[in-house]
Design a protein around this motif. Structure first.
Motif, mmCIF file in Angstrom:
data_model
loop_
_atom_site.group_PDB
_atom_site.id
_atom_site.type_symbol
_atom_site.label_atom_id
_atom_site.label_comp_id
_atom_site.label_asym_id
_atom_site.label_seq_id
_atom_site.Cartn_x
_atom_site.Cartn_y
_atom_site.Cartn_z
ATOM 1 N N ASP A 1 0.843 -1.201 0.000
ATOM 2 C CA ASP A 1 0.000 0.000 0.000
ATOM 3 C C ASP A 1 0.873 1.244 0.000
ATOM 4 O OD1 ASP A 1 -2.408 -1.466 0.133
ATOM 5 O OD2 ASP A 1 -2.154 -1.715 2.308
ATOM 6 N N LYS A 2 0.268 2.361 -0.406
ATOM 7 C CA LYS A 2 0.961 3.653 -0.412
ATOM 8 C C LYS A 2 0.809 4.342 0.942
ATOM 9 C CE LYS A 2 2.278 3.717 -4.810
ATOM 10 N NZ LYS A 2 2.133 2.304 -5.111
ATOM 11 N N GLY A 3 1.705 5.271 1.210
ATOM 12 C CA GLY A 3 1.637 6.030 2.457
ATOM 13 C C GLY A 3 2.221 7.417 2.261
ATOM 14 N N ALA A 4 2.040 8.257 3.257
ATOM 15 C CA ALA A 4 2.533 9.636 3.168
ATOM 16 C C ALA A 4 4.024 9.708 3.502
ATOM 17 C CB ALA A 4 1.746 10.528 4.122
ATOM 18 N N TYR A 5 4.674 10.783 3.014
ATOM 19 C CA TYR A 5 6.047 11.150 3.357
ATOM 20 C C TYR A 5 7.090 10.173 2.775
ATOM 21 C CZ TYR A 5 3.246 13.836 6.606
ATOM 22 O OH TYR A 5 2.294 14.648 7.141
ATOM 23 N N THR A 6 8.346 10.626 2.761
ATOM 24 C CA THR A 6 9.439 9.828 2.199
ATOM 25 C C THR A 6 10.730 10.106 2.958
ATOM 26 O OG1 THR A 6 8.454 10.191 0.021
ATOM 27 C CG2 THR A 6 10.614 9.173 0.070
ATOM 28 N N ASP A 7 11.464 9.028 3.282
ATOM 29 C CA ASP A 7 12.788 9.148 3.898
ATOM 30 C C ASP A 7 13.637 7.993 3.364
ATOM 31 O OD1 ASP A 7 15.041 9.439 5.436
ATOM 32 O OD2 ASP A 7 13.980 9.679 7.341
ATOM 33 N N SER B 1 19.098 16.415 8.898
ATOM 34 C CA SER B 1 20.438 16.029 9.359
ATOM 35 C C SER B 1 20.415 14.641 9.993
ATOM 36 C CB SER B 1 20.980 17.059 10.355
ATOM 37 O OG SER B 1 20.159 17.146 11.502
ATOM 38 N N GLU B 2 19.335 14.310 10.687
ATOM 39 C CA GLU B 2 19.204 12.966 11.265
ATOM 40 C C GLU B 2 19.088 11.922 10.166
ATOM 41 O OE1 GLU B 2 16.981 13.845 15.536
ATOM 42 O OE2 GLU B 2 15.782 13.707 13.703
ATOM 43 N N SER B 3 18.328 12.259 9.124
ATOM 44 C CA SER B 3 18.190 11.347 7.990
ATOM 45 C C SER B 3 19.532 11.151 7.301
ATOM 46 C CB SER B 3 17.161 11.891 7.002
ATOM 47 O OG SER B 3 17.104 11.095 5.843
ATOM 48 N N ASP B 4 20.267 12.246 7.091
ATOM 49 C CA ASP B 4 21.568 12.163 6.435
ATOM 50 C C ASP B 4 22.539 11.308 7.243
ATOM 51 O OD1 ASP B 4 20.632 13.799 4.435
ATOM 52 O OD2 ASP B 4 21.528 15.634 5.243
ATOM 53 N N LYS B 5 22.502 11.459 8.557
ATOM 54 C CA LYS B 5 23.395 10.683 9.421
ATOM 55 C C LYS B 5 23.082 9.193 9.318
ATOM 56 C CE LYS B 5 25.084 10.326 14.179
ATOM 57 N NZ LYS B 5 24.977 10.856 15.570
ATOM 58 N N MET B 6 21.785 8.848 9.338
ATOM 59 C CA MET B 6 21.394 7.438 9.215
ATOM 60 C C MET B 6 21.827 6.874 7.864
ATOM 61 S SD MET B 6 17.577 5.692 9.113
ATOM 62 C CE MET B 6 17.282 5.615 10.880
ATOM 63 N N LEU B 7 21.623 7.674 6.802
ATOM 64 C CA LEU B 7 21.995 7.211 5.469
ATOM 65 C C LEU B 7 23.502 7.010 5.367
ATOM 66 C CD1 LEU B 7 21.035 6.542 2.608
ATOM 67 C CD2 LEU B 7 21.290 8.963 2.031
ATOM 68 N N GLY B 8 24.269 7.952 5.925
ATOM 69 C CA GLY B 8 25.729 7.828 5.888
ATOM 70 C C GLY B 8 26.212 6.574 6.586
ATOM 71 N N THR B 9 25.627 6.265 7.729
ATOM 72 C CA THR B 9 26.003 5.056 8.473
ATOM 73 C C THR B 9 25.666 3.810 7.680
ATOM 74 O OG1 THR B 9 25.659 6.201 10.587
ATOM 75 C CG2 THR B 9 25.676 3.786 10.619
ATOM 76 N N ALA B 10 24.474 3.800 7.066
ATOM 77 C CA ALA B 10 24.050 2.640 6.277
ATOM 78 C C ALA B 10 24.965 2.421 5.084
ATOM 79 C CB ALA B 10 22.605 2.818 5.817
ATOM 80 N N VAL B 11 25.357 3.507 4.429
ATOM 81 C CA VAL B 11 26.238 3.410 3.267
ATOM 82 C C VAL B 11 27.608 2.881 3.669
ATOM 83 C CG1 VAL B 11 27.512 4.773 1.558
ATOM 84 C CG2 VAL B 11 25.067 5.139 1.862
ATOM 85 N N LEU C 1 13.489 14.974 -9.618
ATOM 86 C CA LEU C 1 14.377 13.918 -9.134
ATOM 87 C C LEU C 1 15.725 14.485 -8.701
ATOM 88 C CD1 LEU C 1 15.068 10.860 -8.850
ATOM 89 C CD2 LEU C 1 15.913 10.984 -11.197
ATOM 90 N N ASN C 2 16.184 14.069 -7.523
ATOM 91 C CA ASN C 2 17.523 14.438 -7.065
ATOM 92 C C ASN C 2 18.491 13.370 -7.564
ATOM 93 O OD1 ASN C 2 19.853 15.152 -5.721
ATOM 94 N ND2 ASN C 2 18.799 15.661 -3.829
ATOM 95 N N LYS C 3 18.860 13.511 -8.832
ATOM 96 C CA LYS C 3 19.691 12.504 -9.482
ATOM 97 C C LYS C 3 21.057 12.386 -8.827
ATOM 98 C CE LYS C 3 19.404 12.501 -13.929
ATOM 99 N NZ LYS C 3 19.592 12.887 -15.368
ATOM 100 N N ALA C 4 21.608 13.512 -8.387
ATOM 101 C CA ALA C 4 22.956 13.508 -7.819
ATOM 102 C C ALA C 4 23.035 12.673 -6.547
ATOM 103 C CB ALA C 4 23.417 14.939 -7.553
ATOM 104 N N SER C 5 22.022 12.777 -5.697
ATOM 105 C CA SER C 5 22.065 12.044 -4.428
ATOM 106 C C SER C 5 21.977 10.537 -4.660
ATOM 107 C CB SER C 5 20.938 12.508 -3.500
ATOM 108 O OG SER C 5 19.668 12.194 -4.040
#
Length: 605
Positions: free
Chosen positions: A126-132, A175-185, A206-210
């Motif tokens: 199913d679909k839902g609101a927001y994106t991270d 910034s919290e999202s970026d930190k989580m993504l950096g750790t995962a990467v 689209l944020n192609k660069a990211s």
């Protein structure tokens, strides 16, 4: 901009003149070194495993309703699952918004029903609101950590349609999202989990660069498209790329209501599975005949059939070598695209040369063989159908020479001559039209700059060497500074952006039909890109990847062509080997030799 380019070239020229002197000083300070025996690089075997552990990560935010109204993303992911081996691969699914909506841990595929369970799971999302995006990537990494088989090839496939859209009420910050993504990467890099990203750009935001950064950091590849219709082709490319396979285009047809025949060639007896994907907007029916002329039932014990609303996939298990005849009947005027991917369980192993001291002028025997299931492949015809090349990299200069190898005797053989007193890395790449393999790398030490001074030198020699030590330190520091500057300049050049757009039309040489003009903005690219990327990596147009674009001065575009691709301007063939400059309004055409199609390009600023 032109003035800056001239200044940059002058500075680079200065350092290019200084570097030989610095290297000479460094070599004089270091003194003569004894040659060191051969040493093998870490025994990684690229392409050794044909089994995949894949986590499919889907953005199921509400914005996907706009980007992908027909849910082709789900269809493409299901086709990816159908292409996996009939047994042994493992697949997990993560569906996310700004939190994990649903998740399926890695499931080992042992039967068709296992694949059906995975596809039903995707259908039920199913679909839902927001994106991270960080939430999806982080969870995918955990899924692999908790269930990946060390003997399999792990991978993450991420499909997203844009930037983060965080829920302010949750208190979550970027910034919290970026930190989580950096750790995962970082975890993905450490564990060897390449992330393949697919960006859906239906709304132009689209944020192609990211997404490209995610792929670059982890050893995956980034794809972007303006239409969800391209997703099946992109997923095929990802599947093939990860297993060092090639998508083999089969003749596309326009349905006429009757059966139309195409040939599917199985090139050798080592093929484990042949995946024939048939993509169409309308239902199709198929008949199959093996190389002996016998009719083969679909489905049957050795032919598996998977069907969906946008594709049909035939999987031939251990198919006979030779020409298979595939007959397709579709709804009149419906365009039907057919692609072919072979699965192989094959490894290329290079013999490690005998351990001895090498010097300039020595010739080293080179040999490599193919292995499957731990046993050497004895099929001499397979070797003859492959092109094998020795990639010899001079570690002192960074230059790589490509030397052809003999393939006539059931192995790949040749020799390598040590041209200079340098260190070298040797690797073999063997390929044919449906797959390629690369061997382990072997390092040859013949007294290059990485060698060490011989042990046990007397105290007198050490005393006399003291002044040279200072020279060594100074020369080394200057060399490091010069190298850092050159790297910075190259990075600066590689990160230069583009302006304007390319207008693309494709003309079918058989029917004369021309596609609608596609306007491809270039501002999202940095450094360089190839034409195949602009064409959404359509397998049948893969030849176009030989045409590379780089930014030019004064809002111009530089075009360079590789071997085997032609470019015409004003009806005349032009030499693009040294670069062709395009200004706004210039038009060129690119006739393709692999398919009867011509690509028309117009550059606009």
């Amino acid at each position: 901009m032109l003035r800056n380019d001239v200044q940059n070239r002058k500075v680079l020229s200065f350092f290019a003149r200084c570097l030989p002197a610095l290297l000479l000083a460094l070599s004089l300070a270091a003194g003569p070194f004894a040659a060191v025996p051969v040493s093998a690089a870490p025994s990684s075997s690229p392409g050794a495993s044909s089994q995949i552990d894949a986590v499919l990560v889907l953005d199921v935010s509400n914005s996907m309703k706009t980007s992908d109204k027909s849910n082709i993303a789900g269809e493409a992911m299901k086709m990816f699952i159908d292409m996996l081996s009939a047994k042994g691969d493992k697949v997990g699914v993560v569906a996310y918004t700004d939190e994990v909506q649903r998740e399926k841990a890695l499931l080992t595929i042992n039967s068709a029903s296992d694949k059906q369970d995975l596809k039903a799971f995707i259908d039920g999302l199913d679909k839902g609101a927001y994106t991270d995006i960080a939430v999806g990537v982080n969870e995918a990494v955990k899924v692999l950590q908790n269930g990946s088989d060390p003997a399999h090839e792990p991978m993450i496939v991420l499909l997203a349609d844009g930037n983060n859209d965080l829920n302010e009420a949750s208190g979550r910050t970027q910034s919290e999202s970026d930190k989580m993504l950096g750790t995962a990467v970082e975890t993905a890099k450490k564990n060897g989990y390449p992330i393949y990203t697919i960006g859906l750009n239906a709304n132009g935001k689209l944020n192609k660069a990211s997404l490209a950064k995610l792929s670059d950091q982890t050893g995956g590849k980034a794809f972007a498209t303006d239409t969800a219709d391209d997703l099946p082709d992109i997923l095929s490319e990802i599947f093939a790329d990860h297993l060092k396979l090639k998508v083999v285009p089969v003749q596309s047809i326009t349905a006429n209501g009757s059966y139309q025949e195409v040939t599917v060639n199985v090139p050798n007896a080592s093929v484990l599975e042949a995946n024939i994907s048939i993509m169409s907007r309308e239902p199709v029916t198929a008949k199959l005949t093996d190389p002996s002329g016998a009719s083969v039932a679909i489905p049957s014990s050795n032919v598996l059939l998977s069907k969906s609303s946008t594709y049909s996939l035939l999987k031939l298990l251990s198919p006979k070598e030779g020409d298979w005849k595939l007959q397709i009947k579709g709804v009149p005027k419906d365009k039907i695209d057919i692609n072919l991917i072979f699965n192989y369980d094959m490894e290329l192993k290079m013999d490690v040369p005998a351990s001895k001291t090498y010097k300039k002028g020595d010739k080293i025997g080179i040999a490599a063989r193919l292995y499957t299931g731990g046993a050497q492949v004895q099929e001499a015809e397979l070797y003859k159908n492959m092109k094998a090349t020795l990639l010899a990299t001079d570690l002192d200069t960074g230059k790589t020479a490509e030397l052809p190898l003999d393939n006539s005797s059931g192995e790949f053989k040749g020799s390598f001559e040590v041209k200079d007193s340098h260190n070298y890395e040797l690797k073999i790449r063997a390929e044919e039209r449906s797959f390629y393999r690369e061997s382990n790398a072997v390092q040859i030490n013949a007294g290059g700059s990485a060698a060490q001074a011989p042990a046990g030198a007397g105290s007198e020699a050490q005393d006399k060497g003291t002044p040279w030590t200072l020279i060594l330190v100074i020369a080394g520091a200057l060399l490091v500074l010069a190298a850092a500057f050159v790297i910075w300049m190259l990075w600066k050049k590689a990160s230069r952006g583009f302006v304007g757009q390319l207008v693309i039309e494709v003309i079918d040489g058989n029917t004369g039909e021309k596609t609608y003009p596609q306007y491809k903005k270039l501002t999202g690219f940095r450094g360089k890109f190839n034409l195949h990327q602009l064409l959404q990596l359509a397998p049948e147009l893969k030849e176009s990847e030989k045409l590379v674009f780089t930014p030019g001065s004064n809002d111009r575009l530089q075009l360079r062509g590789g071997d085997g691709i032609a470019v015409e301007k004003s009806g005349r063939a032009v030499d693009t080997a040294r670069g062709l400059e395009l200004k706004s309004g210039d038009r060129v055409s690119v006739p393709l030799s692999s398919v009867d199609k011509t690509i028309m390009l117009e550059y606009l600023v």
